[in-house]
Design a protein around this motif. Structure first.
Motif, mmCIF file in Angstrom:
data_model
loop_
_atom_site.group_PDB
_atom_site.id
_atom_site.type_symbol
_atom_site.label_atom_id
_atom_site.label_comp_id
_atom_site.label_asym_id
_atom_site.label_seq_id
_atom_site.Cartn_x
_atom_site.Cartn_y
_atom_site.Cartn_z
ATOM 1 N N ILE A 61 27.066 -33.656 -4.211
ATOM 2 C CA ILE A 61 28.162 -34.535 -4.639
ATOM 3 C C ILE A 61 27.618 -35.813 -5.264
ATOM 4 N N LEU A 62 26.613 -36.415 -4.629
ATOM 5 C CA LEU A 62 26.036 -37.656 -5.161
ATOM 6 C C LEU A 62 25.402 -37.447 -6.530
ATOM 7 N N VAL A 63 24.743 -36.289 -6.713
ATOM 8 C CA VAL A 63 24.026 -36.047 -7.975
ATOM 9 C C VAL A 63 24.981 -35.586 -9.070
ATOM 10 N N PHE A 64 25.710 -34.491 -8.828
ATOM 11 C CA PHE A 64 26.487 -33.855 -9.898
ATOM 12 C C PHE A 64 27.868 -34.468 -10.084
ATOM 13 N N ALA A 65 28.420 -35.091 -9.044
ATOM 14 C CA ALA A 65 29.725 -35.733 -9.190
ATOM 15 C C ALA A 65 29.593 -37.239 -9.377
ATOM 16 N N GLY A 66 28.703 -37.862 -8.577
ATOM 17 C CA GLY A 66 28.578 -39.314 -8.648
ATOM 18 C C GLY A 66 27.713 -39.794 -9.795
ATOM 19 N N THR A 67 26.469 -39.282 -9.880
ATOM 20 C CA THR A 67 25.522 -39.768 -10.889
ATOM 21 C C THR A 67 25.775 -39.163 -12.267
ATOM 22 N N LEU A 68 25.840 -37.843 -12.344
ATOM 23 C CA LEU A 68 25.986 -37.173 -13.635
ATOM 24 C C LEU A 68 27.444 -37.050 -14.072
ATOM 25 N N GLY A 69 28.366 -36.977 -13.128
ATOM 26 C CA GLY A 69 29.778 -36.856 -13.461
ATOM 27 C C GLY A 69 30.159 -35.525 -14.069
ATOM 28 N N TRP A 70 29.370 -34.478 -13.774
ATOM 29 C CA TRP A 70 29.652 -33.167 -14.354
ATOM 30 C C TRP A 70 30.748 -32.408 -13.607
ATOM 31 N N LEU A 71 30.856 -32.631 -12.294
ATOM 32 C CA LEU A 71 31.761 -31.844 -11.468
ATOM 33 C C LEU A 71 32.632 -32.767 -10.623
ATOM 34 N N PRO A 72 33.822 -32.331 -10.252
ATOM 35 C CA PRO A 72 34.645 -33.128 -9.325
ATOM 36 C C PRO A 72 34.047 -33.115 -7.923
ATOM 37 N N THR A 73 34.380 -34.105 -7.140
ATOM 38 C CA THR A 73 33.788 -34.232 -5.805
ATOM 39 C C THR A 73 34.277 -33.163 -4.835
ATOM 40 N N GLY A 74 35.448 -32.626 -5.047
ATOM 41 C CA GLY A 74 35.949 -31.612 -4.131
ATOM 42 C C GLY A 74 37.376 -31.239 -4.455
ATOM 43 N N GLY A 75 38.027 -30.598 -3.486
ATOM 44 C CA GLY A 75 39.390 -30.144 -3.677
ATOM 45 C C GLY A 75 39.435 -28.699 -4.133
ATOM 46 N N TYR A 76 40.648 -28.203 -4.309
ATOM 47 C CA TYR A 76 40.841 -26.813 -4.710
ATOM 48 C C TYR A 76 42.027 -26.716 -5.653
ATOM 49 N N VAL A 77 41.846 -25.939 -6.718
ATOM 50 C CA VAL A 77 42.910 -25.670 -7.684
ATOM 51 C C VAL A 77 43.021 -24.153 -7.824
ATOM 52 N N PRO A 78 44.213 -23.573 -7.699
ATOM 53 C CA PRO A 78 44.347 -22.122 -7.873
ATOM 54 C C PRO A 78 43.890 -21.670 -9.254
ATOM 55 N N LEU A 79 43.333 -20.472 -9.293
ATOM 56 C CA LEU A 79 42.806 -19.934 -10.546
ATOM 57 C C LEU A 79 43.892 -19.825 -11.604
ATOM 58 N N GLY A 80 45.095 -19.432 -11.215
ATOM 59 C CA GLY A 80 46.164 -19.259 -12.188
ATOM 60 C C GLY A 80 46.649 -20.551 -12.813
ATOM 61 N N GLU A 81 46.488 -21.667 -12.104
ATOM 62 C CA GLU A 81 46.968 -22.950 -12.622
ATOM 63 C C GLU A 81 45.981 -23.585 -13.596
ATOM 64 N N ASP A 82 44.695 -23.571 -13.242
ATOM 65 C CA ASP A 82 43.678 -24.235 -14.055
ATOM 66 C C ASP A 82 42.350 -23.515 -13.862
ATOM 67 N N PRO A 83 42.038 -22.494 -14.680
ATOM 68 C CA PRO A 83 40.796 -21.734 -14.496
ATOM 69 C C PRO A 83 39.531 -22.599 -14.552
ATOM 70 N N LEU A 84 39.478 -23.541 -15.487
ATOM 71 C CA LEU A 84 38.300 -24.388 -15.599
ATOM 72 C C LEU A 84 38.162 -25.299 -14.381
ATOM 73 N N GLY A 85 39.274 -25.910 -13.955
ATOM 74 C CA GLY A 85 39.238 -26.752 -12.772
ATOM 75 C C GLY A 85 38.892 -25.957 -11.525
ATOM 76 N N TRP A 86 39.380 -24.724 -11.442
ATOM 77 C CA TRP A 86 39.046 -23.833 -10.320
ATOM 78 C C TRP A 86 37.543 -23.588 -10.256
ATOM 79 N N LEU A 87 36.937 -23.299 -11.414
ATOM 80 C CA LEU A 87 35.503 -23.024 -11.462
ATOM 81 C C LEU A 87 34.684 -24.279 -11.151
ATOM 82 N N GLN A 88 35.089 -25.415 -11.706
ATOM 83 C CA GLN A 88 34.346 -26.652 -11.475
ATOM 84 C C GLN A 88 34.325 -27.031 -9.995
ATOM 85 N N ARG A 89 35.438 -26.855 -9.323
ATOM 86 C CA ARG A 89 35.510 -27.210 -7.898
ATOM 87 C C ARG A 89 34.855 -26.172 -6.998
#
Length: 313
Positions: free
Chosen positions: A152-180
């Motif tokens: 989380i510190l590296v990829f979400a905090g420092t690089l900002g590539w990924l969200p810190t957490g949470g869950y999004v259903p695949l049908g609602e947001d495929p990209l957000g689902w994969l990132q989380r």
């Protein structure tokens, strides 16, 4: 095969009945009043008595157990003390997140463990073998919550590539689902992969030293054919066993990882029910976990017969 399935189904039913008795007894031995805790500051005697009667906690324990077990056979696991929602509905709401994380983690684990363990066994005491040993020790020794926080510190905090957490259903947001999904799947996949790597290495080494492999090599069969049909196929049985155990463990909820990444899975639901002394939810979750282990063990045993015809005979 039919007789075997009937025997295993009967054994699983007995085990599940025993688990239900133990879970029910242990949960009700915990001191405290769950109804009083659920009401909190809204407590008044009339509401308390109504909720106590609705939950059946005013009845003798034996009557409570048989009532709960009978309803559970029909899919009715009761009502949550905390939210008032049906337990079955709460579990079904958390199930997609748990299944998603479990299979993604297992995929990561196998993609790491099978190649690494196989190459390590084929080249013992080399750099690859030592790297596999270091990886397996790392995955087993390092706490998964620490690994998750670092990611989380590296990829979400420092690089900002990924969200810190949470869950999004695949049908609602495929990209957000994969990132989380990436970070929790990597954490749990590394932990499971470190365990599977050891089994793959030892299984391949054992197969390499067997008589039929030496005979195949003496007959002049190509190295690739020997590895594919004589080594890897015979090394599959231990791999299937440990993979099944890891999948059952992942489907039962990875509590720490779910908390770190705010992943709304069954593990987090079980922990919340323990903290709130929500008997129906806790009993339903543990009963589901036991059922998952029993079903996966049965499927693993059936896979044995497909891999090794000698077991079928």
């Amino acid at each position: 095969m039919t007789g075997y399935l009937l025997r295993r189904t009967g054994q699983s039913a007995v085990v599940l009945a025993g688990v239900s008795v133990i879970v029910f007894a242990l949960v009700h031995l915990v001191p405290g009043d769950p109804v009083r805790l659920a009401l909190g500051t809204r407590f008044d005697q009339a509401t308390y008595d109504a909720l106590l009667a609705r939950s059946g906690l005013d009845q003798p324990l034996v009557q409570q157990f048989f009532g709960w077990a009978g309803r559970a056979l029909t899919g009715d696991l009761g009502v949550s003390f905390r939210s008032g929602d049906p337990v079955t509905l709460l579990i079904l709401e958390r199930l997609p997140a748990t299944v998603t994380l479990a299979f993604a983690s297992l995929l990561v684990a196998l993609l790491i463990a099978v190649p690494l363990g196989t190459v390590s066994a084929l080249r013992p005491r080399t750099v690859v073998d030592r790297a596999a040993t270091v990886f397996s020790q790392f995955g087993i020794s390092v706490p998964d919550f620490w690994m998750g926080i670092v990611l989380i510190l590296v990829f979400a905090g420092t690089l900002g590539w990924l969200p810190t957490g949470g869950y999004v259903p695949l049908g609602e947001d495929p990209l957000g689902w994969l990132q989380r999904l990436i970070m929790p799947a990597v954490v749990t996949g590394v932990v499971s992969g470190s365990v599977i790597t050891r089994f793959v290495r030892s299984s391949v080494l054992e197969a390499l030293g067997s008589d039929h492999v030496r005979t195949a090599e003496a007959k002049g069969l190509p190295r690739r054919q020997v590895l594919t049909w004589h080594v890897l196929r015979n090394a599959l049985l231990p791999l299937v066993t440990v993979t099944g155990v890891q999948l059952a463990y992942l489907l039962s909820g990875v509590v720490v990882v779910e908390i770190v990444f705010a992943w709304p899975g069954l593990g987090q639901l079980a922990l919340q029910s323990v903290q709130a002394r929500d008997y129906p939810v806790l009993q339903g979750a543990i009963l589901l976990f036991a059922l998952v282990f029993l079903v996966i063990n049965l499927l693993v045993d059936l896979l044995y017969t497909a891999i090794d015809p000698r077991i079928r005979r």
